[in-house]
Design a protein around this motif. Structure first.
Motif, PDB file in Angstrom:
ATOM      1  N   GLY A  15       0.814  -1.207   0.000  1.00 37.51           N
ATOM      2  CA  GLY A  15       0.000   0.000   0.000  1.00 37.51           C
ATOM      3  C   GLY A  15       0.851   1.263   0.000  1.00 37.51           C
ATOM      4  N   LEU A  16       2.183   1.103  -0.015  1.00 40.63           N
ATOM      5  CA  LEU A  16       3.104   2.236  -0.134  1.00 40.63           C
ATOM      6  C   LEU A  16       3.568   2.242  -1.601  1.00 40.63           C
ATOM      7  N   PRO A  17       3.070   3.201  -2.414  1.00 37.54           N
ATOM      8  CA  PRO A  17       3.233   3.112  -3.867  1.00 37.54           C
ATOM      9  C   PRO A  17       4.675   2.957  -4.353  1.00 37.54           C
ATOM     10  N   GLU A  18       5.607   3.735  -3.784  1.00 41.11           N
ATOM     11  CA  GLU A  18       6.982   3.672  -4.298  1.00 41.11           C
ATOM     12  C   GLU A  18       7.639   2.344  -3.937  1.00 41.11           C
ATOM     13  N   ILE A  19       7.298   1.811  -2.779  1.00 33.77           N
ATOM     14  CA  ILE A  19       7.840   0.508  -2.362  1.00 33.77           C
ATOM     15  C   ILE A  19       7.237  -0.597  -3.233  1.00 33.77           C
ATOM     16  N   ASP A  20       5.933  -0.540  -3.454  1.00 36.62           N
ATOM     17  CA  ASP A  20       5.285  -1.565  -4.281  1.00 36.62           C
ATOM     18  C   ASP A  20       5.835  -1.549  -5.707  1.00 36.62           C
ATOM     19  N   ALA A  21       6.098  -0.362  -6.239  1.00 36.15           N
ATOM     20  CA  ALA A  21       6.631  -0.271  -7.609  1.00 36.15           C
ATOM     21  C   ALA A  21       8.014  -0.921  -7.677  1.00 36.15           C
ATOM     22  N   GLN A  22       8.838  -0.674  -6.666  1.00 36.58           N
ATOM     23  CA  GLN A  22      10.182  -1.275  -6.666  1.00 36.58           C
ATOM     24  C   GLN A  22      10.112  -2.790  -6.491  1.00 36.58           C
ATOM     25  N   HIS A  23       9.264  -3.256  -5.589  1.00 31.73           N
ATOM     26  CA  HIS A  23       9.116  -4.704  -5.401  1.00 31.73           C
ATOM     27  C   HIS A  23       8.690  -5.364  -6.712  1.00 31.73           C
ATOM     28  N   ARG A  24       7.676  -4.766  -7.343  1.00 34.19           N
ATOM     29  CA  ARG A  24       7.127  -5.354  -8.567  1.00 34.19           C
ATOM     30  C   ARG A  24       8.183  -5.411  -9.676  1.00 34.19           C
ATOM     31  N   ARG A  25       8.953  -4.330  -9.781  1.00 32.74           N
ATOM     32  CA  ARG A  25      10.006  -4.255 -10.800  1.00 32.74           C
ATOM     33  C   ARG A  25      11.042  -5.372 -10.601  1.00 32.74           C
ATOM     34  N   TYR A 114      10.331 -12.750  -1.841  1.00 38.04           N
ATOM     35  CA  TYR A 114       8.864 -12.808  -1.698  1.00 38.04           C
ATOM     36  C   TYR A 114       8.509 -12.979  -0.219  1.00 38.04           C
ATOM     37  N   HIS A 115       9.183 -13.924   0.420  1.00 39.07           N
ATOM     38  CA  HIS A 115       8.936 -14.209   1.825  1.00 39.07           C
ATOM     39  C   HIS A 115       9.303 -13.002   2.705  1.00 39.07           C
ATOM     40  N   HIS A 116      10.390 -12.327   2.363  1.00 34.84           N
ATOM     41  CA  HIS A 116      10.827 -11.131   3.111  1.00 34.84           C
ATOM     42  C   HIS A 116       9.740 -10.041   3.061  1.00 34.84           C
ATOM     43  N   ILE A 117       9.163  -9.808   1.898  1.00 36.61           N
ATOM     44  CA  ILE A 117       8.118  -8.786   1.757  1.00 36.61           C
ATOM     45  C   ILE A 117       6.914  -9.144   2.635  1.00 36.61           C
ATOM     46  N   LEU A 118       6.519 -10.421   2.566  1.00 36.08           N
ATOM     47  CA  LEU A 118       5.322 -10.864   3.301  1.00 36.08           C
ATOM     48  C   LEU A 118       5.492 -10.820   4.808  1.00 36.08           C
ATOM     49  N   THR A 119       6.721 -10.953   5.278  1.00 32.96           N
ATOM     50  CA  THR A 119       6.935 -11.051   6.729  1.00 32.96           C
ATOM     51  C   THR A 119       7.649  -9.810   7.266  1.00 32.96           C
ATOM     52  N   VAL A 120       8.897  -9.599   6.853  1.00 31.36           N
ATOM     53  CA  VAL A 120       9.724  -8.536   7.445  1.00 31.36           C
ATOM     54  C   VAL A 120       9.297  -7.151   6.950  1.00 31.36           C
ATOM     55  N   ASP A 121       9.076  -6.992   5.635  1.00 30.07           N
ATOM     56  CA  ASP A 121       8.599  -5.701   5.128  1.00 30.07           C
ATOM     57  C   ASP A 121       7.214  -5.386   5.701  1.00 30.07           C
ATOM     58  N   ALA A 122       6.353  -6.399   5.730  1.00 32.04           N
ATOM     59  CA  ALA A 122       4.971  -6.171   6.201  1.00 32.04           C
ATOM     60  C   ALA A 122       4.951  -5.564   7.605  1.00 32.04           C
ATOM     61  N   GLU A 123       5.971  -5.876   8.407  1.00 29.49           N
ATOM     62  CA  GLU A 123       6.010  -5.374   9.791  1.00 29.49           C
ATOM     63  C   GLU A 123       6.168  -3.862   9.877  1.00 29.49           C
TER      64      GLU A 123
END
Ligand SMILES: [Fe+2]
Ligand SMILES: [Fe+2]
Length: 139
Positions: A15-25, A114-123
């Protein structure tokens, strides 16, 4: 334990646009390793992915530092691990087959990251959103 591998999906949006854009890229760059390729193209893709990953990690760490995120050190430690794995792959790439490189990228991005985003980034997401709400920055 090796995390299950997955492609990018809305399930990992912060839900943070700049972070989501970088993850997706990063997932888009990882997908370029699948299928046919030649050594030169794959080495270029690897350099590009590594640069982009480092940019993302740096931006994310700067964002967390800016809000005095309490979990910053632990988060940076995870990023250090990721940088080390990427660096090891870059160092070994010339001795690996293209299939082996594609497999290692899938382990790193579609598995570990993928796992890092779901767990550590999500925090950190609630803390960043709370800060943006407080300062009136929409994001
Ligand atoms: Fe992170
Ligand atoms: Fe991230």
């Amino acid at each position: 334990m090796q995390p299950a591998k997955a492609d990018w999906s809305p399930a990992i949006e912060t839900g943070l646009p700049e972070i989501d854009a970088q993850h997706r890229r990063l997932f888009e760059l990882a997908a370029t390793f699948r299928g046919e390729g030649d050594q030169i193209r794959v080495m270029k893709s690897l350099a590009m992915l590594s640069d982009y990953a480092n940019t993302h990690l740096r931006d994310e760490e700067a964002m967390l530092r800016a809000i005095d995120y309490p979990g910053l050190d632990a988060h940076c430690e995870q990023h250090r691990l990721f940088r080390a794995m990427l660096k090891a792959l870059l160092d070994e790439a010339r001795t690996l087959s293209l299939d082996q490189i594609a497999g290692r990228i899938a382990d790193l991005i579609n598995g570990w990251f993928y796992h890092h985003i779901l767990t550590v980034d999500a925090e950190y997401v609630p803390a960043v959103k709370a800060q943006r709400g407080a300062t009136g920055i929409v994001g």
